[in-house]
Design a protein around this motif. Structure first.
Motif, PDB file in Angstrom:
ATOM      1  N   THR A  69      10.691   4.384  -7.713  1.00 49.58           N
ATOM      2  CA  THR A  69      11.112   5.641  -7.271  1.00 49.58           C
ATOM      3  C   THR A  69      10.038   6.318  -6.144  1.00 49.58           C
ATOM      4  N   GLY A  70      10.686   7.361  -5.565  1.00 47.27           N
ATOM      5  CA  GLY A  70       9.998   7.954  -4.809  1.00 47.27           C
ATOM      6  C   GLY A  70       9.215   7.423  -3.504  1.00 47.27           C
ATOM      7  N   LEU A  71       9.663   6.263  -2.966  1.00 47.05           N
ATOM      8  CA  LEU A  71       9.073   5.571  -2.061  1.00 47.05           C
ATOM      9  C   LEU A  71      10.179   4.575  -1.195  1.00 47.05           C
ATOM     10  N   GLN A  72       9.807   3.951  -0.013  1.00 49.87           N
ATOM     11  CA  GLN A  72      10.327   2.929   0.447  1.00 49.87           C
ATOM     12  C   GLN A  72       9.454   1.947   0.703  1.00 49.87           C
ATOM     13  N   THR A  73       9.891   0.447   0.651  1.00 51.88           N
ATOM     14  CA  THR A  73       9.222  -0.740   0.463  1.00 51.88           C
ATOM     15  C   THR A  73       9.326  -1.318   1.899  1.00 51.88           C
ATOM     16  N   VAL A  74       8.478  -1.764   2.541  1.00 51.94           N
ATOM     17  CA  VAL A  74       8.552  -2.516   3.939  1.00 51.94           C
ATOM     18  C   VAL A  74       8.125  -4.177   3.521  1.00 51.94           C
ATOM     19  N   ILE A  77       6.332   6.566  -7.787  1.00 54.29           N
ATOM     20  CA  ILE A  77       5.434   7.700  -7.115  1.00 54.29           C
ATOM     21  C   ILE A  77       6.219   8.963  -7.630  1.00 54.29           C
ATOM     22  N   GLY A  78       5.358   9.900  -8.110  1.00 53.65           N
ATOM     23  CA  GLY A  78       5.819  11.178  -8.632  1.00 53.65           C
ATOM     24  C   GLY A  78       4.930  12.373  -8.117  1.00 53.65           C
ATOM     25  N   ARG A  79       5.097  13.603  -8.899  1.00 54.28           N
ATOM     26  CA  ARG A  79       4.152  14.754  -8.362  1.00 54.28           C
ATOM     27  C   ARG A  79       3.636  14.949  -9.856  1.00 54.28           C
ATOM     28  N   THR A  80       4.322  14.657 -10.790  1.00 59.97           N
ATOM     29  CA  THR A  80       3.695  15.075 -12.191  1.00 59.97           C
ATOM     30  C   THR A  80       3.742  13.880 -13.172  1.00 59.97           C
ATOM     31  N   HIS A  81       2.943  14.218 -14.308  1.00 61.05           N
ATOM     32  CA  HIS A  81       2.853  13.234 -15.352  1.00 61.05           C
ATOM     33  C   HIS A  81       4.150  12.989 -15.828  1.00 61.05           C
ATOM     34  N   GLU A  82       4.959  14.208 -16.072  1.00 65.70           N
ATOM     35  CA  GLU A  82       6.540  14.292 -16.520  1.00 65.70           C
ATOM     36  C   GLU A  82       7.251  13.327 -15.607  1.00 65.70           C
ATOM     37  N   ASP A  83       7.082  13.316 -14.414  1.00 69.56           N
ATOM     38  CA  ASP A  83       8.047  12.461 -13.205  1.00 69.56           C
ATOM     39  C   ASP A  83       7.718  11.053 -13.858  1.00 69.56           C
ATOM     40  N   ILE A  84       6.667  10.554 -14.074  1.00 73.84           N
ATOM     41  CA  ILE A  84       6.306   9.190 -14.410  1.00 73.84           C
ATOM     42  C   ILE A  84       6.793   8.920 -15.662  1.00 73.84           C
ATOM     43  N   VAL A  85       6.638   9.595 -16.736  1.00 71.23           N
ATOM     44  CA  VAL A  85       7.005   9.361 -18.031  1.00 71.23           C
ATOM     45  C   VAL A  85       8.598   9.259 -17.845  1.00 71.23           C
ATOM     46  N   GLN A  86       9.204  10.141 -17.324  1.00 68.35           N
ATOM     47  CA  GLN A  86      10.786  10.019 -17.284  1.00 68.35           C
ATOM     48  C   GLN A  86      11.164   8.695 -16.558  1.00 68.35           C
ATOM     49  N   ALA A  87      10.181   8.614 -15.461  1.00 68.32           N
ATOM     50  CA  ALA A  87      10.968   7.174 -14.729  1.00 68.32           C
ATOM     51  C   ALA A  87      10.713   5.986 -15.644  1.00 68.32           C
ATOM     52  N   ARG A  88       9.725   5.986 -16.402  1.00 67.99           N
ATOM     53  CA  ARG A  88       9.297   4.805 -17.154  1.00 67.99           C
ATOM     54  C   ARG A  88      10.647   4.775 -18.327  1.00 67.99           C
ATOM     55  N   GLU A  89      10.807   5.789 -19.109  1.00 65.45           N
ATOM     56  CA  GLU A  89      11.835   5.677 -19.866  1.00 65.45           C
ATOM     57  C   GLU A  89      13.288   5.534 -19.679  1.00 65.45           C
TER      58      GLU A  89
END
Length: 321
Positions: free
Chosen positions: A81-86, A273-285
């Motif tokens: 999430t939140g990124l591009q891979t090269v 990649i997120g901006r907050t703790h909650e961003d990361i928790v939600q992505a993992r869930e």
């Protein structure tokens, strides 16, 4: 590529101050990556000394890897999430599959760029015909206004550009009069350079960019400072030209990265990649629940499970120095 560390450290990343005349040396740490015998990669970004170069936020450098000994690359479906891979190879071949439905091959001199945005999943496997695997895997942080953009996949084969004593393959941005058509969400530079033995190249660059020069092979100096193989030399904004010297008896191979200092702080944890703790928790869930990221079809095996989150909320580790 996945960050396969079982206990990934969260990082809050931001641009670090630097003097234009100074070349800062970033050394790599070795990290095992996938495969039955854990192919090693050398990671120069992120690290505590410096976490970003422009929007470039992750750099793995691997090989030359004897696939017969290591088992090569076999990274099961995993999310971003939140990124591009090269993806950029010097030798070998990698089969890419993603939840957008893309089925492509990463080959030397050919760019594969995948946009994770709101969420994508992919797998990466070295092909049976690959005997030596060698290349780089890079991530680009998406700015906040675009980090939930739709997933995407782009493929581009740059034409080699002759230099005075070398050659450039410009896969992102502009260098030596050549411009890549590949879309990015912030200004970027990405190029493979070759420099003949005993040659000094002077490359005009954007003075608003900071730059990183990753050395694959060669006895290399950047603006007079020696950079050992597998290390990355950093220069702050303010340079209108970079001087690269190959003092060795063999051609040097390098990867030049650049971009304006990324004006946002980001939290990186595992492949998110997120901006907050909650961003990361939600992505993992969402990943563990099988939602949001889609399905990767054609890979023989189960997806990678996400590591356990730490017992305390993800907190910034502080800005780079």
């Amino acid at each position: 590529m996945s960050n396969t560390e079982t206990h990934p450290t969260e990082l809050k990343c931001g641009e670090a101050p630097g003097e234009p005349s100074v070349v800062e040396i970033l050394t790599a740490r070795q990290v095992p990556l996938g495969g039955p015998r854990a192919m090693p990669v050398r990671r120069t970004l992120p690290q505590r000394a410096r976490s970003l170069i422009g929007a470039w936020c992750f750099a793995d450098h691997y090989g030359p890897d004897d696939v017969g000994s290591t088992g090569g690359m076999d990274v099961a479906p995993h999310p971003h999430t939140g990124l591009q891979t090269v993806s950029w190879l010097f030798s070998g071949e990698i089969e890419h599959r993603d939840s957008l439905g893309s089925h492509a091959f990463v080959r030397p001199g050919e760019l594969n760029l995948m946009t994770g945005g709101h969420g994508i999943a992919h797998s990466e496997v070295s092909t049976p015909d690959t005997t030596v695997l060698h290349g780089v895997q890079l991530w680009v942080a998406l700015p906040d206004e675009h980090r939930a953009t739709a997933r995407d996949f782009q493929h581009y084969v740059p034409t080699p550009v002759p230099l005075d004593g070398g050659q450039a393959r410009v896969f992102l941005g502009t260098l030596a009069g050549d411009t890549s058509p590949v879309r990015t969400f912030t200004p970027l530079l990405g190029a493979e350079l070759s420099v003949a033995p005993g040659v000094t190249l002077t490359l005009d660059v954007d003075p608003d960019f900071e730059h990183g020069l990753l050395v694959d092979t060669g006895d290399v100096r950047l603006n007079g400072t020696t950079i050992e193989p597998a290390a990355l030399g950093y220069t702050a904004p303010g340079h209108r030209a970079l001087t690269i010297t190959n003092d060795g008896p063999s051609p040097a191979r390098l990867v030049l990265l650049g971009g304006p200092p990324f004006g946002e702080e980001i939290i990186m944890w595992w492949n998110f990649i997120g901006r907050t703790h909650e961003d990361i928790v939600q992505a993992r869930e969402d990943w563990m629940a099988g939602s949001r990221f889609g399905e990767v079809r054609g890979y023989d095996g189960a997806p990678l499970p996400a590591p356990e989150l730490p017992n305390t909320p993800l907190k910034p580790r502080g800005r780079a120095r």
